[in-house]
Structures are given as structure tokens and as C-alpha cells.
Scaffold this motif. Structure first.
Motif, PDB file in Angstrom:
ATOM      1  N   THR A  56       0.841  -1.200   0.000  1.00 30.62           N
ATOM      2  CA  THR A  56       0.000   0.000   0.000  1.00 30.62           C
ATOM      3  C   THR A  56       0.876   1.251   0.000  1.00 30.62           C
ATOM      4  OG1 THR A  56      -1.684  -1.212   1.210  1.00 30.62           O
ATOM      5  CG2 THR A  56      -1.906   1.158   1.184  1.00 30.62           C
ATOM      6  N   TYR A  57       1.982   1.166   0.708  1.00 29.46           N
ATOM      7  CA  TYR A  57       2.957   2.267   0.718  1.00 29.46           C
ATOM      8  C   TYR A  57       3.422   2.549  -0.718  1.00 29.46           C
ATOM      9  CZ  TYR A  57       7.397   4.648   1.979  1.00 29.46           C
ATOM     10  OH  TYR A  57       8.445   5.538   2.103  1.00 29.46           O
ATOM     11  N   CYS A  60       0.746   4.139  -2.812  1.00 30.76           N
ATOM     12  CA  CYS A  60       0.572   5.568  -2.496  1.00 30.76           C
ATOM     13  C   CYS A  60       1.849   6.367  -2.742  1.00 30.76           C
ATOM     14  CB  CYS A  60       0.105   5.725  -1.056  1.00 30.76           C
ATOM     15  SG  CYS A  60      -1.504   4.989  -0.767  1.00 30.76           S
ATOM     16  N   ASN A  61       2.719   5.811  -3.575  1.00 31.92           N
ATOM     17  CA  ASN A  61       3.931   6.502  -4.010  1.00 31.92           C
ATOM     18  C   ASN A  61       4.933   6.820  -2.908  1.00 31.92           C
ATOM     19  OD1 ASN A  61       2.866   6.605  -6.691  1.00 31.92           O
ATOM     20  ND2 ASN A  61       1.559   8.300  -6.006  1.00 31.92           N
ATOM     21  N   GLY A 202      -0.495   3.687   3.755  1.00 26.24           N
ATOM     22  CA  GLY A 202      -0.849   4.935   3.079  1.00 26.24           C
ATOM     23  C   GLY A 202      -0.407   6.159   3.862  1.00 26.24           C
ATOM     24  N   ALA A 205       3.226   6.807   3.692  1.00 28.94           N
ATOM     25  CA  ALA A 205       3.585   7.314   2.356  1.00 28.94           C
ATOM     26  C   ALA A 205       3.155   8.769   2.183  1.00 28.94           C
ATOM     27  CB  ALA A 205       2.941   6.447   1.277  1.00 28.94           C
ATOM     28  N   CYS A 207      -0.289   9.912   2.336  1.00 33.91           N
ATOM     29  CA  CYS A 207      -1.584  10.142   1.678  1.00 33.91           C
ATOM     30  C   CYS A 207      -2.520  10.973   2.570  1.00 33.91           C
ATOM     31  CB  CYS A 207      -2.224   8.821   1.276  1.00 33.91           C
ATOM     32  SG  CYS A 207      -2.865   7.913   2.660  1.00 33.91           S
ATOM     33  N   VAL A 211      -7.943   9.449   1.072  1.00 35.27           N
ATOM     34  CA  VAL A 211      -7.349   8.174   0.651  1.00 35.27           C
ATOM     35  C   VAL A 211      -7.298   7.211   1.846  1.00 35.27           C
ATOM     36  CG1 VAL A 211      -5.265   7.060  -0.249  1.00 35.27           C
ATOM     37  CG2 VAL A 211      -6.055   9.200  -1.259  1.00 35.27           C
ATOM     38  N   THR A 212      -6.979   7.740   3.023  1.00 34.19           N
ATOM     39  CA  THR A 212      -6.933   6.880   4.216  1.00 34.19           C
ATOM     40  C   THR A 212      -8.291   6.224   4.446  1.00 34.19           C
ATOM     41  OG1 THR A 212      -5.319   8.406   5.158  1.00 34.19           O
ATOM     42  CG2 THR A 212      -6.246   6.792   6.649  1.00 34.19           C
ATOM     43  N   LEU A 215      -8.710   3.461   2.043  1.00 36.42           N
ATOM     44  CA  LEU A 215      -7.870   2.316   2.435  1.00 36.42           C
ATOM     45  C   LEU A 215      -8.524   1.545   3.584  1.00 36.42           C
ATOM     46  CD1 LEU A 215      -4.336   3.980   2.181  1.00 36.42           C
ATOM     47  CD2 LEU A 215      -5.259   2.176   0.696  1.00 36.42           C
ATOM     48  N   ILE A 284      -7.652   4.505  -6.090  1.00 32.45           N
ATOM     49  CA  ILE A 284      -6.476   5.160  -5.500  1.00 32.45           C
ATOM     50  C   ILE A 284      -5.289   5.098  -6.450  1.00 32.45           C
ATOM     51  CG2 ILE A 284      -4.881   5.146  -3.524  1.00 32.45           C
ATOM     52  CD1 ILE A 284      -7.097   3.716  -1.915  1.00 32.45           C
ATOM     53  N   GLY A 285      -5.092   3.945  -7.058  1.00 29.84           N
ATOM     54  CA  GLY A 285      -3.940   3.796  -7.952  1.00 29.84           C
ATOM     55  C   GLY A 285      -3.825   2.360  -8.414  1.00 29.84           C
TER      56      GLY A 285
END
Ligand SMILES: CC(C)=CCC/C(C)=C/COP(=O)(O)OP(=O)(O)O
Ligand SMILES: C=C(C)CCOP(=O)(O)OP(=O)(O)O
Ligand SMILES: [Mg+2]
Ligand SMILES: [Mg+2]
Length: 302
Positions: A56-57, A60-61, A202, A205, A207, A211-212, A215, A284-285
Motif C-alpha cells: 500500500t505504501y 501511495c507513491n 498509506g 507514504a 496520503c 485516501v486513508t 484504504l 487510489i492507484g
């Protein structure tokens, strides 16, 4: 998928190595309890919570994986303590876990309790030490992200999270359970830590709150589906494959998803919740490995 399996086995051993570095060295007067703690964690396990956090990290880039390691280790310590205590004679009274004797069977009931206590505390020591280290370098943003992740992990592991879910599970052993109660137990005893894995990955990272929330929703669906699958495997698998006794729920006279709703609905709901989770995650991605991991969890055989 073959490529996924290879990657899964590599990533699992990487995570084993990461966690090991945070475990105590078994020596001195506390050698026995430290050995019991190490034994419980090193017995194995799929490591899905730290793996979800790491993936997940990446989703979330997050760019500095190492900052996540203490939190990955801490979450696995909390999960492992919960299994050690869950297996105690006062709870599920199981003799095998992760293909080995349960901690209390190997080290005695007293040290099963103490090893769980030690692991739970070590999890917080590990997270606080990472936060303190970041504070000393003057990185205020990192302190904020790490403390927010630790806050989520602590809440999800606590009495309004995993401990609360396990408490109702224990209270309703040998008693009838309705749908609302089963929902509460699944969401908390298993779902909460899986939600924490997604959220902490997240948050660290960087976010935002929206986004949290997504998640958390993803974690809810995966966690719930994961526990349904655990109930299914309790009746369909073997001890050799699972590494823990089968028919434990029946022996303990527990209501499960399968006894309440039947096998067909159990299978269907597992698949549906997993699809829901994948849909949320896609907003999210994109992380193909994480998506494959989620699919694997509902098809897993242990
Ligand atoms: C605070 C504590 C002790 C929490 C335990 C939480 C938990 C999910 C236990 C395992 O559930 P289970 O008994 O349904 O699964 P298993 O089949 O792995 O024993
Ligand atoms: C929450 C449940 C269903 C208990 C077992 O969890 P896992 O299936 O993740 O156990 P390990 O792989 O860590 O042993
Ligand atoms: Mg239990
Ligand atoms: Mg159990």
C-alpha cells in the motif's frame, strides 16, 4: 500468476528478514521469555499484514521503504501476540500454529501469556523508537506521519478494534450468535488489523484523509473476506496444509460464517467482498502485485 508466486515467496522471506531484526536476542535472565517471543514470530506465517502495508505504501507513491520497516515489524508482532493468546487453553485451546507447537505447548501456559505480553509491548517500543528517532533529526513531517500511523495501529489493535472483537467471540463461545454479532466479531477481531495495515502504509507514504478512508474501506472488505475464508478452511482443509488444527471452531462450539450462512454463501461473499476491495483500491492507484495478493487471499489454501 506464476510470476506472482515467485515474487510472493521472495517478498515473504524479505519480510521475515526485516522482522527478525526487531526481535530480541535471547540471552540473560529473560532468555526464556525472549526465546518464546522469537519462536512465536519465527514459526512462520504468511506475513500478509506487513506485506499489505508495504504494497500500500508503494501504491501511495512512498519512496523510502526503510522508514516502514519498524511499523511492518510492529504490526506482525501484534498479530502474533494475538494468535499466541488466541491459542491458550482459556481461549481456543489449540496445540498447533504455523505448523509448529503453539507457544504455550512448547514453553508452558505462563510463558504463552508472557510471550504475548512481551510481543505486544515490543510492538509499541519499536514504533515509538522510530518516532523518537525522526524527532531527533528534526523531521517534523516524518514525526507526524509516523505518529499518525502508530495511532491508527494502536486503535485498531485495541478494545474498539481487535481486542473488542475477540472479546465478543469469547463471550459467545457455546452460545447462539446472530448476524449483527458475527458482523461485529469479523470486522474487529480480524478486520481491524488488516484495515490498520492498509491505512498505515498509506499514511506513512503521506496520503491524505480521503485516501486513508478508502484504504480503511478496502481493509474492511479484505479483512472480512479473510475471516470468512478462515472459517471455510477450518472445515475444508487439513492440519498438514493449514499448519493449525482443523475443526477447531466445531470443537469449541463456535458459530462461524459457514454454520450461520452455509458454504455457498460463504464462498460467494468472500469473492464479492474481494472484488469490492479491488474496485476501491483502483480508485487510489495501480499496484498489480497488491491486486494479485488480494486475489490470492481468497483462493488460498492456508
Ligand atoms: C486479543 C486477541 C487474543 C485477538 C485474537 C484475534 C484473532 C483474529 C484470532 C484468530 O481467530 P480464529 O480463532 O478465528 O482463527 P484461528 O483459526 O487462526 O485460530
Ligand atoms: C485472523 C486470522 C484468521 C488468524 C490467522 O491469521 P493468518 O492466517 O494471517 O495467520 P498467519 O499466516 O500469520 O499464521
Ligand atoms: Mg479464536
Ligand atoms: Mg483460534
Amino acid at each position: 500468476m506464476n510470476n506472482f508466486k515467485e515474487q510472493l515467496s521472495k517478498e515473504t522471506s524479505c519480510i521475515d528478514n526485516i522482522i527478525e531484526k526487531y526481535l530480541p536476542e535471547a540471552k540473560g535472565h529473560a532468555e526464556y521469555i525472549k526465546s518464546a517471543m522469537d519462536y512465536s514470530v519465527e514459526a512462520g506465517g504468511k506475513r500478509i499484514r506487513p506485506m499489505i502495508m508495504l504494497e500500500t505504501y508503494k501504491l501511495c507513491n512512498g519512496t523510502n521503504e526503510e522508514e516502514l520497516y519498524p511499523f511492518m515489524a510492529a504490526l506482525e508482532m501484534i498479530h502474533t501476540y494475538s494468535l499466541v493468546h488466541d491459542d491458550l487453553p482459556a481461549m481456543d485451546n489449540d496445540d498447533y500454529r504455523r505448523g509448529k507447537l503453539t507457544t504455550h505447548k512448547k514453553f508452558g501456559e505462563d510463558f504463552g501469556i508472557l510471550a504475548g505480553d512481551g510481543l505486544l509491548n515490543l510492538a509499541y517500543e519499536t514504533m515509538l523508537s522510530a518516532i523518537h528517532k525522526a524527532a531527533k533529526t528534526g523531521d517534523a513531517q516524518a514525526v507526524l506521519r509516523y505518529s499518525a500511523a502508530a495511532d491508527v495501529i494502536a486503535n485498531k489493535a485495541g478494545v474498539d478494534g481487535m481486542v473488542g472483537g475477540q472479546s465478543l467471540d469469547v463471550m459467545l463461545t457455546d452460545k447462539p450468535m446472530n448476524e449483527e454479532q458475527l458482523d461485529y466479531i469479523f470486522r474487529l477481531k480480524t478486520g481491524a488489523l488488516i484495515e490498520a495495515a492498509f491505512m498505515a502504509g498509506g499514511i506513512i507514504a503521506g496520503c491524505d484523509e480521503n485516501v486513508t478512508k478508502l484504504l480503511e474501506e478496502t481493509g474492511y472488505n479484505i479483512g472480512f473476506a479473510f475471516q470468512i475464508k478462515d472459517d471455510i478452511l477450518d472445515v475444508t482443509s487439513t492440519q498438514e496444509v493449514l499448519g493449525k488444527p482443523v475443526l477447531s471452531d466445531e470443537r469449541n462450539n463456535k458459530t462461524t460464517y459457514v454454520t450461520l450462512y452455509g458454504m455457498e454463501k460463504a464462498e460467494k461473499d468472500t469473492a464479492d467482498m474481494s472484488v469490492k476491495a479491488l474496485e476501491t483500491l483502483k480508485t487510489i492507484g495501480h499496484n498489480e502485485y497488491l491486486e494479485d495478493l488480494i486475489t490470492m487471499l481468497i483462493h488460498r489454501d492456508r
